[in-house]
Design a protein around this motif. Structure first.
Motif, PDB file in Angstrom:
ATOM      1  N   UNK A   1      39.277  69.719 -27.985  1.00 54.77           N
ATOM      2  CA  UNK A   1      38.602  68.286 -28.260  1.00 54.77           C
ATOM      3  C   UNK A   1      39.570  67.533 -29.276  1.00 54.77           C
ATOM      4  N   UNK A   2      40.392  68.269 -29.868  1.00 56.68           N
ATOM      5  CA  UNK A   2      41.232  67.276 -31.055  1.00 56.68           C
ATOM      6  C   UNK A   2      42.537  66.913 -30.626  1.00 56.68           C
ATOM      7  N   UNK A   3      43.133  67.718 -29.464  1.00 55.96           N
ATOM      8  CA  UNK A   3      44.392  67.470 -29.240  1.00 55.96           C
ATOM      9  C   UNK A   3      44.759  65.844 -29.033  1.00 55.96           C
ATOM     10  N   UNK A   4      43.884  65.053 -28.225  1.00 58.18           N
ATOM     11  CA  UNK A   4      44.164  63.754 -27.901  1.00 58.18           C
ATOM     12  C   UNK A   4      43.627  62.972 -29.163  1.00 58.18           C
ATOM     13  N   UNK A   5      43.150  63.309 -30.214  1.00 56.96           N
ATOM     14  CA  UNK A   5      42.645  62.429 -31.458  1.00 56.96           C
ATOM     15  C   UNK A   5      43.856  61.351 -31.907  1.00 56.96           C
ATOM     16  N   UNK A   6      44.884  62.017 -32.343  1.00 53.25           N
ATOM     17  CA  UNK A   6      45.924  61.091 -32.804  1.00 53.25           C
ATOM     18  C   UNK A   6      46.390  59.969 -31.855  1.00 53.25           C
ATOM     19  N   UNK A   7      46.530  60.596 -30.582  1.00 48.25           N
ATOM     20  CA  UNK A   7      47.321  59.970 -29.210  1.00 48.25           C
ATOM     21  C   UNK A   7      46.142  58.906 -29.075  1.00 48.25           C
ATOM     22  N   UNK A   8      44.923  58.846 -29.098  1.00 50.65           N
ATOM     23  CA  UNK A   8      44.167  57.987 -28.999  1.00 50.65           C
ATOM     24  C   UNK A   8      44.152  56.903 -30.003  1.00 50.65           C
ATOM     25  N   UNK A   9      43.856  57.406 -31.346  1.00 50.45           N
ATOM     26  CA  UNK A   9      43.914  56.423 -32.391  1.00 50.45           C
ATOM     27  C   UNK A   9      45.503  55.593 -32.366  1.00 50.45           C
ATOM     28  N   UNK A  10      46.406  56.050 -31.959  1.00 52.02           N
ATOM     29  CA  UNK A  10      47.681  55.368 -32.210  1.00 52.02           C
ATOM     30  C   UNK A  10      48.242  54.660 -30.807  1.00 52.02           C
ATOM     31  N   UNK A  11      47.934  55.298 -29.870  1.00 49.62           N
ATOM     32  CA  UNK A  11      48.679  54.755 -28.459  1.00 49.62           C
ATOM     33  C   UNK A  11      47.545  54.066 -27.623  1.00 49.62           C
TER      34      UNK A  11
ATOM     35  N   UNK B   1      49.535  58.893 -23.388  1.00 43.57           N
ATOM     36  CA  UNK B   1      48.379  58.938 -23.520  1.00 43.57           C
ATOM     37  C   UNK B   1      47.658  59.253 -22.278  1.00 43.57           C
ATOM     38  N   UNK B   2      48.024  58.451 -21.329  1.00 43.08           N
ATOM     39  CA  UNK B   2      47.225  58.636 -19.980  1.00 43.08           C
ATOM     40  C   UNK B   2      47.898  59.570 -19.309  1.00 43.08           C
TER      41      UNK B   2
ATOM     42  N   UNK C   1      45.297  66.643 -17.655  1.00 39.24           N
ATOM     43  CA  UNK C   1      45.473  67.851 -18.415  1.00 39.24           C
ATOM     44  C   UNK C   1      44.262  68.191 -19.309  1.00 39.24           C
ATOM     45  N   UNK C   2      44.194  67.198 -20.068  1.00 45.04           N
ATOM     46  CA  UNK C   2      43.038  67.601 -21.347  1.00 45.04           C
ATOM     47  C   UNK C   2      41.653  67.899 -20.584  1.00 45.04           C
ATOM     48  N   UNK C   3      41.276  67.089 -19.665  1.00 50.57           N
ATOM     49  CA  UNK C   3      40.284  67.486 -18.798  1.00 50.57           C
ATOM     50  C   UNK C   3      40.127  69.052 -18.281  1.00 50.57           C
ATOM     51  N   UNK C   4      41.190  69.567 -17.631  1.00 51.72           N
ATOM     52  CA  UNK C   4      41.245  70.824 -17.058  1.00 51.72           C
ATOM     53  C   UNK C   4      41.453  71.695 -18.338  1.00 51.72           C
TER      54      UNK C   4
ATOM     55  N   UNK D   1      39.074  76.059 -21.552  1.00 49.69           N
ATOM     56  CA  UNK D   1      38.393  76.409 -23.100  1.00 49.69           C
ATOM     57  C   UNK D   1      36.839  76.985 -22.770  1.00 49.69           C
ATOM     58  N   UNK D   2      36.085  76.202 -22.194  1.00 44.43           N
ATOM     59  CA  UNK D   2      34.560  76.572 -21.820  1.00 44.43           C
ATOM     60  C   UNK D   2      34.680  77.767 -21.217  1.00 44.43           C
ATOM     61  N   UNK D   3      35.621  78.173 -20.290  1.00 45.05           N
ATOM     62  CA  UNK D   3      35.571  79.222 -19.067  1.00 45.05           C
ATOM     63  C   UNK D   3      35.898  80.349 -20.390  1.00 45.05           C
ATOM     64  N   UNK D   4      36.847  80.382 -21.358  1.00 52.17           N
ATOM     65  CA  UNK D   4      37.067  81.521 -22.198  1.00 52.17           C
ATOM     66  C   UNK D   4      36.064  81.804 -22.913  1.00 52.17           C
ATOM     67  N   UNK D   5      35.145  80.691 -23.289  1.00 45.46           N
ATOM     68  CA  UNK D   5      34.038  81.025 -23.988  1.00 45.46           C
ATOM     69  C   UNK D   5      33.193  81.865 -23.337  1.00 45.46           C
TER      70      UNK D   5
END
Length: 196
Positions: A28-38, A59-60, A65-68, A73-77
């Motif tokens: 959930x967090x990996x794209x945070x900075x990319x979204x805010x800056x790019x 960013x695009x 990748x991020x969706x997959x 991660x849900x699968x791992x849970x």
């Protein structure tokens, strides 16, 4: 000896849930900075190549990748929960379901670590090709985030280091359990022989 092993078993199964949750939060967090800056640098959503900052396309590029990654991660849970559904955390003796749930968690953890590392390193390299001078100018002009930090990319080493550590502990726990079950069986057989 069984008491120590059972305590370790509970701790390792709880650790599996915790690291899986950390993995989920990381996705959930990996794209945070990319979204805010790019994200804002691409003025025309219909033409992502029309950008104020060259290299911001990363960013695009990361979206699929991020969706997959999130689904994995849900699968791992779910695999961590399977440890509890098969009572791997509390069984005195392991049955086939316990070995299967352990193997599935370990296989998922190793696959996710390899998957994440290979893609995140590619996207990190793309991020480092961003025109940071233009990004700084854009951030100052529009009041958006400016960052050159690769923190979210580098954090995967810690996240997946923890996942792999739990995988190793699950394997060690299963091996310990097998040894204790063999020792117990040996004692039972010796008791039968001496009684007979």
């Amino acid at each position: 000896m069984y008491k120590k092993q059972m305590t370790a078993q509970r701790i390792v199964c709880m650790a599996a849930v915790i690291v899986s949750a950390i993995f989920f939060l990381y996705t959930l967090g990996i794209m945070t900075d990319l979204y805010d800056s790019l994200y804002d640098t691409m003025r025309n959503p219909n033409n992502i190549w029309d950008t104020d900052v060259s290299g911001s396309i990363v960013y695009y590029n990361m979206q699929d990748f991020n969706r997959t990654f999130l689904l994995y991660s849900i699968g791992q849970i779910l695999l961590a929960c399977l440890l509890f559904l098969t009572s791997t955390h509390s069984r005195r003796r392991y049955y086939i379901g316990n070995y299967v749930s352990t193997a599935l968690f370990v296989a998922g953890g190793v696959y996710n670590a390899v998957f994440a590392h290979s893609y995140i390193e590619i996207f990190k390299a793309q991020f480092l090709q961003v025109d940071f001078a233009a990004l700084k100018e854009h951030a100052e002009m529009w009041g958006t985030l400016y960052t050159e930090s690769t923190f979210w990319f580098d954090l995967h080493y810690l996240v997946f280091g923890l996942v792999l550590l739990v995988c190793v502990l699950l394997i060690a726990n299963a091996a310990w359990k097998v040894q204790l079950m063999k020792d117990e069986q040996k004692l039972v057989e010796e008791g039968r022989r001496s009684a007979g």
